[in-house]
Design an enzyme around this catalytic site. Structure first.
Site, PDB file in Angstrom:
ATOM      1  N   ASP A   1       3.233  10.956   4.365  1.00  0.00           N
ATOM      2  CA  ASP A   1       2.575   9.794   4.114  1.00  0.00           C
ATOM      3  C   ASP A   1       2.324   9.171   5.629  1.00  0.00           C
ATOM      4  OD1 ASP A   1       4.971  10.568   2.438  1.00  0.00           O
ATOM      5  OD2 ASP A   1       4.860   8.310   1.717  1.00  0.00           O
TER       6      ASP A   1
ATOM      7  N   ASP B   1       5.498   2.389   8.778  1.00  0.00           N
ATOM      8  CA  ASP B   1       4.493   1.912   7.977  1.00  0.00           C
ATOM      9  C   ASP B   1       3.432   0.905   8.152  1.00  0.00           C
ATOM     10  OD1 ASP B   1       5.070   3.635   5.683  1.00  0.00           O
ATOM     11  OD2 ASP B   1       7.034   2.357   5.278  1.00  0.00           O
TER      12      ASP B   1
HETATM   13  N1  GLY Z   1       4.570   5.675   1.143  1.00  0.00           N
HETATM   14  C1  GLY Z   1       5.485   5.927   0.044  1.00  0.00           C
HETATM   15  C2  GLY Z   1       4.863   6.280  -1.164  1.00  0.00           C
HETATM   16  O1  GLY Z   1       3.759   6.733  -1.272  1.00  0.00           O
HETATM   17  O2  GLY Z   1       5.420   6.044  -2.451  1.00  0.00           O
END
Ligand code: GLY
Length: 388
Positions: free
Chosen positions: A170, A112
């Site tokens: 994501d 992330d």
């Molecule tokens: N990346 C996690 C979400 O979009 O909730």
């Protein structure tokens, strides 16, 4: 008779004025004024705290550790709003809250890093030319690249769970940082990793209608182990924010590579989202397009904000006809997000800007709440809209 005609005429003018207002430009000025009030109040409240506020619902804050995937969004909202207003108090807060992320660029246990570092250090560098912020982004890109597996051709998303090698849609959002740093430093390797990740994701994450699975896990030889969900309604459902991440991600890939296949992918995802028969009339999606309980299922303003921002970039890459459609769709979303239905009254909503986002409905977590990433992509979309 004349009086009757006059009344009909006045009523007609009033009605068409209402219609114009309804279909007019989004009230971005009011949204920015609201953002300034809310962001400053949040700054005051959280300045000396160890954590950040990630979301707010039912009168309660959901706090996050600084290594949470969302920790870059409040600093990012401050930077964007500073860029929109020139308000130095916001810049000071932005510097303060970005500096709290000092340990993040060295982290290698999460994919992330793009979410955390691009809105914070990335914008700090773009806006202030601060070389130490640039160094933080470069370090974070190397940390992210360390999660790339040559054989599989993808960056590993998560280190938890029973999957062999999970990759989530994501993750497309973290590629922007690799492309950016490759441009800054000339490290072609970072660009190669981003392109490989985007290509492999295109190969395995998408269904024939161009909707995407949330989690695709791989075996060590690069074959697919499973296609499932984590935050969606079911393995085969269309989780709203996931579709928006894909749209945004492939738009960014085209920005950096000019490879037609990435543009085509972004256009196909846009067509899917814009053509969904169960999209609510106001274009703010249910948290999953296949959620149980539609039409009463909770909405996700964050997915709408990400979609609007992505479309406002994509519109600059396509034919005049599509440009018109993308702009108009994004404008419709922004008009609704800028209205009282979604924009918080200043001083309410836990100092967040937008209401009605959904984080992870299957875990009953952050359902119909105010969430920091909705605010960030909303502000980014406003910035892009104003730049048109
Ligand atoms: N990346 C996690 C979400 O979009 O909730």
């Amino acid at each position: 008779m004349r009086l009757k005609l006059l009344i009909v005429f006045i009523a007609g003018v009033a009605l068409s004025a209402c219609a114009r207002q309804e279909a007019g430009a989004p009230d971005t000025s009011r949204a920015i004024e609201t953002a300034v009030v809310q962001l400053k109040a949040a700054g005051e409240a959280w300045k000396d705290a160890a954590n950040f506020a990630r979301s707010w619902g039912d009168g309660t804050f959901h706090e996050m550790e600084l290594d949470d995937w969302t920790s870059g969004f409040y600093p990012g909202s401050l930077w964007v709003t500073y860029a929109l207003t020139g308000d130095e108090e916001l810049a000071e807060l932005a510097r303060h809250f970005t500096a709290k992320l000092a340990d993040v660029p060295a982290m290698t246990h999460t994919h992330d890093l793009g979410f955390m570092v691009m809105p914070s250090y990335g914008l700090q560098y773009v806006i202030t030319s601060d070389e130490s912020a640039k160094a933080a982004v470069v370090q974070a890109a190397h940390s992210l690249a360390s999660r790339f597996n040559e054989r599989i051709g993808l960056i590993r998303s998560w280190d938890f769970g029973d999957w062999n090698y999970p990759v989530i849609i994501d993750n497309m959002m973290n590629l922007e940082m690799l492309f950016t740093v490759a441009e800054w430093t000339g490290e072609e390797q970072l660009k190669r990793i981003a392109v490989s990740h985007a290509d492999r994701t295109m190969e395995n994450h998408f269904r024939p209608d161009c909707s995407s699975w949330h989690v695709v896990s791989y075996n060590d030889d690069g074959s697919v182990e499973s296609k499932t969900t984590w935050q969606g309604a079911s393995d085969d459902s269309r989780w709203a924010r996931g579709q928006a991440w894909g749209l945004y991600g492939y738009t960014v890939c085209y920005r950096f590579t000019h490879e037609e296949r990435f543009l085509e992918q972004a256009k196909k995802i846009a067509a899917l989202i814009m053509g969904l028969p169960n999209m609510p009339e106001d274009k703010i999606p249910y948290w999953d397009y296949d959620a149980p309980g539609i039409p009463d299922a909770p909405r996700d303003a964050s997915a709408a904000a990400v979609t609007a921002s992505a479309l406002l970039e994509l519109q600059g890459m396509v034919s005049a006809e599509l440009r018109k459609q993308y702009r108009s769709y994004a404008e419709d979303i922004l008009r609704v997000l800028c209205s009282d239905s979604y924009l918080a009254a200043p001083g309410t909503n836990g100092d967040f800007i937008l209401m009605h986002s959904t984080g992870a409905a299957p875990f009953n977590s952050e359902v119909d709440d105010a969430i920091c990433y909705a605010d960030y992509y909303f502000l980014e979309a406003i910035q892009r809209y104003k730049a048109l």
